[in-house]
Scaffold this motif. Structure first.
Motif, mmCIF file in Angstrom:
data_model
loop_
_atom_site.group_PDB
_atom_site.id
_atom_site.type_symbol
_atom_site.label_atom_id
_atom_site.label_comp_id
_atom_site.label_asym_id
_atom_site.label_seq_id
_atom_site.Cartn_x
_atom_site.Cartn_y
_atom_site.Cartn_z
ATOM 1 N N LEU A 86 37.854 43.057 44.126
ATOM 2 C CA LEU A 86 37.046 42.388 43.106
ATOM 3 C C LEU A 86 36.337 43.442 42.277
ATOM 4 N N LEU A 87 35.948 43.044 41.072
ATOM 5 C CA LEU A 87 35.186 43.962 40.230
ATOM 6 C C LEU A 87 33.714 43.619 40.385
ATOM 7 N N LEU A 139 39.885 36.687 35.315
ATOM 8 C CA LEU A 139 40.550 37.910 34.838
ATOM 9 C C LEU A 139 42.051 37.724 34.566
ATOM 10 N N GLN A 153 33.802 36.656 49.622
ATOM 11 C CA GLN A 153 34.495 37.577 48.716
ATOM 12 C C GLN A 153 36.001 37.373 48.826
ATOM 13 N N ASN A 201 35.466 37.322 37.501
ATOM 14 C CA ASN A 201 36.495 37.898 38.358
ATOM 15 C C ASN A 201 37.697 36.980 38.455
ATOM 16 N N PRO A 206 29.802 39.553 43.046
ATOM 17 C CA PRO A 206 30.521 39.672 44.328
ATOM 18 C C PRO A 206 29.680 40.304 45.428
ATOM 19 N N ARG A 237 41.200 34.025 42.603
ATOM 20 C CA ARG A 237 41.772 34.816 41.518
ATOM 21 C C ARG A 237 43.302 34.861 41.617
ATOM 22 N N ARG A 275 30.939 42.271 37.463
ATOM 23 C CA ARG A 275 30.970 40.985 36.757
ATOM 24 C C ARG A 275 30.919 39.836 37.755
ATOM 25 N N GLU A 316 38.542 49.451 37.859
ATOM 26 C CA GLU A 316 38.774 48.249 37.063
ATOM 27 C C GLU A 316 40.185 48.266 36.467
#
Lengths: 222, 345
Positions: free
Chosen positions: A90-91, A102, A143, A99, A135, A150, A94, B247
């Motif tokens: 996960l990022l 995305l 998570q 997430n 997250p 996602r 954000r 990312e």
């Protein structure tokens, strides 16, 4: 859906991660991939994701030999596969919502439609009420469920998971697996790498066993 | 967790408004029967949307770290100011050049024996030459008057019994090309009654060579400093890519194209260029202000009316476009070079 034909993978010319792999996974099937760590489970998934090409043999997904894909086609191929990672990737800068959206952002889906699908996916994994959270504010299990949301948000035909229950307690693991079964029930082909033998034995799906990069058993569900 | 763990029959009544949308349709239903055209236009819209989003996102990232980014822009501005200033100087030299061209004339001195009517005939013959634009006849009396005026030697010259000056004709040539003028001079010398043709082109030529040299220097500096801007932007973007490596890996894992990954960085580069260009314009304006007074004073002491040139709207637009383009290009080079080394794990 997936066919491995005499697939071998060597790293650095010497280490043989996978050898003589032959198996097929039908559309709509749910398959576990198991074996001790280092047996080649992750390498196998990486081949399907086209992160690597086989050194020998062919990997055919949905009728295409994916080694033949041009580099520019690979992103579009990957969009058709949902992937759940052990470390969920996960990022952290954000929100949960961003997430999950995305993949849709990458596909360029119209924002309102995207929001609708993101909420549907989050609702499916039971985290709709956490959409604004970061997250970092979530537990490990949560998570992982965001990672699953996602992976399924763009309705992939194929869902891959690499040790999705790696760091979770037995109850949470069972919940996660039940989630995968839900997706399988509506037609998604699911392939899960896991070494949680007790758990996957209970679930009665096909099990592919790897040892030292070779397929040593292909146990059909009874 | 309880809800998610409980298997729900497909298409069951959702407990919430958005529920069960993902599993509700089988994946095969994804490729709908939408026409090619709507798909193309919706893709175009999506593309535009992402561009807009990334332009704003990169601008926002820039504003979030104002100090470091301002320094980058300042470096770009300084690299741009020098060639731009030189360019401006040359531009003003060109103005001077044009003035000089106007004053590029030939003078014919007629033999002393030539009288006024003969002089008029010679002038007519000279005007007939196709390389001659205009002529001006200067009688000995007029010549004396001008001489006196310019030297301020009224008394001395008034003491002379005879006017020693010949009749002269000033010729404004059609073309200011040195070779054409030289040929014209050779032709004029063959006219009867012509004593001497005087052309002084050496200084005009020298000035031309000098301007030519200046232009080449400006071009070389422009290219060199352009490279400097590329390096500055490239290095900054390289660090940005590195700091967002994770990312990038993640989005590439889930199917982002290189263009998608590159886009925010290209916009960052372009914004650096815009910022640098604006700062450069500011610096040029400041420099102009700083130098205007002494330059005006210096020009006045030569009896000239010379004003420091300023970038007009076109010049400013060109400078801004160049800096934006350079920023974009620097980012492109950096990202493209760097993306090759990033592979999803």
């Amino acid at each position: 859906m997936i066919a491995f034909e005499h697939v071998g993978k060597r790293y650095g010319g010497r280490f043989e991660a996978l050898a003589h792999l032959n198996f097929r996974v039908a559309r709509g099937e749910m398959v576990f991939l198991t074996g001790h760590s280092g047996a080649g489970k992750s390498s196998l998934l990486r081949l399907i994701m086209r992160l690597e090409k086989p050194s020998r043999g062919r990997v055919v997904v949905a009728g295409h030999d994916i080694a033949q894909l041009h580099a520019s086609q690979v992103p579009f191929y990957r969009r058709q596969i949902g992937v759940v990672f052990q470390d969920h990737q996960l990022l952290f800068d954000r929100s949960v919502f961003r997430n999950v959206s995305l993949p849709l952002e990458i596909q360029g889906l119209e924002p309102r439609e995207a929001a609708r699908r993101v909420r549907a996916a989050l609702d499916k994994v039971g985290l709709l009420y956490r959409e604004k959270a970061l997250p970092m504010e979530l537990s490990g299990g949560e998570q992982q469920r965001v990672g699953i949301a996602r992976a399924v948000v763009n309705k992939p035909a194929l869902l891959l998971a690499d040790e999705p229950t790696g760091n979770l307690d037995p109850q949470l693991s069972a919940d996660i697996m039940a989630l995968f079964e839900d997706f399988n029930r509506i037609g998604t082909t699911v392939m899960i790498a896991s070494h949680d033998l007790a758990l996957i034995a209970r679930l009665r799906h096909r099990i592919l066993r790897l040892r030292d990069g070779r397929l040593v058993a292909d146990e059909r569900a009874v | 967790m309880k809800r998610a763990a409980t298997p729900r029959p497909t298409g069951a009544a959702p407990s919430k408004r958005h529920a069960a949308k993902v599993p509700a349709e089988p994946p095969a239903a994804r490729s709908g029967a939408r026409s090619q055209q709507t798909r193309f236009s919706s893709r175009l819209r999506a593309w535009g949307r992402h561009h807009r989003a990334m332009a704003l996102d990169s601008l926002y990232r820039l504003i979030r770290h104002p100090m470091g980014n301002l320094l980058t822009m300042l470096a770009i501005a300084i690299a741009l100011v020098l060639p731009a200033a030189l360019w401006l100087t040359l531009d003003s030299a060109k103005l001077l050049d044009a003035e000089l061209d106007e004053s590029a004339t030939l003078t014919i001195y007629l033999e002393l024996s030539v009288d006024a009517s003969q002089a008029t005939r010679i002038e007519e013959a000279v005007v007939a030459d196709e390389d001659v634009a205009q002529t001006r006849l200067i009688t000995p009396e007029q010549g004396m008057a001008e001489f006196q005026q310019s030297l301020g030697l009224d008394d001395t010259l008034a003491g002379l019994e005879d006017n020693p000056l010949p009749t002269s004709i000033v010729i404004y040539p059609q073309s200011v090309e040195p070779t054409a003028i030289k040929q014209l001079a050779v032709r004029l010398e063959t006219f009867s009654g012509v004593d001497e043709v005087r052309v002084d082109l050496a200084w005009v030529e020298r000035l031309r060579h000098l301007a030519d040299l200046g232009r080449r220097v400006a071009l070389a500096l422009g290219v060199l400093f352009g490279f400097g801007v590329l390096l500055v932007v490239g290095n900054t973007i390289r660090l940005a890519v590195e700091s967002r490596r994770r990312e990038i890996e993640v989005v590439m894992l889930i199917g982002a194209t290189h263009a998608f990954v590159r886009r925010p960085f290209l916009y960052s580069g372009a914004w650096y260029g815009v910022g640098g260009g604006l700062l450069a314009l500011g610096l040029l304006g400041l420099g102009n202000h700083w130098l205007a007074m002494p330059v005006a004073a210096l020009a006045a002491s030569y009896g000239a009316n010379f004003v420091l040139p300023q970038l007009d709207v076109t010049g400013s637009t060109i400078l801004l476009s160049c800096s934006t383009l350079l920023g974009w290009l620097g980012a492109w080079l950096a990202v493209t070079r760097h993306l090759a080394s990033i592979r999803p794990r």
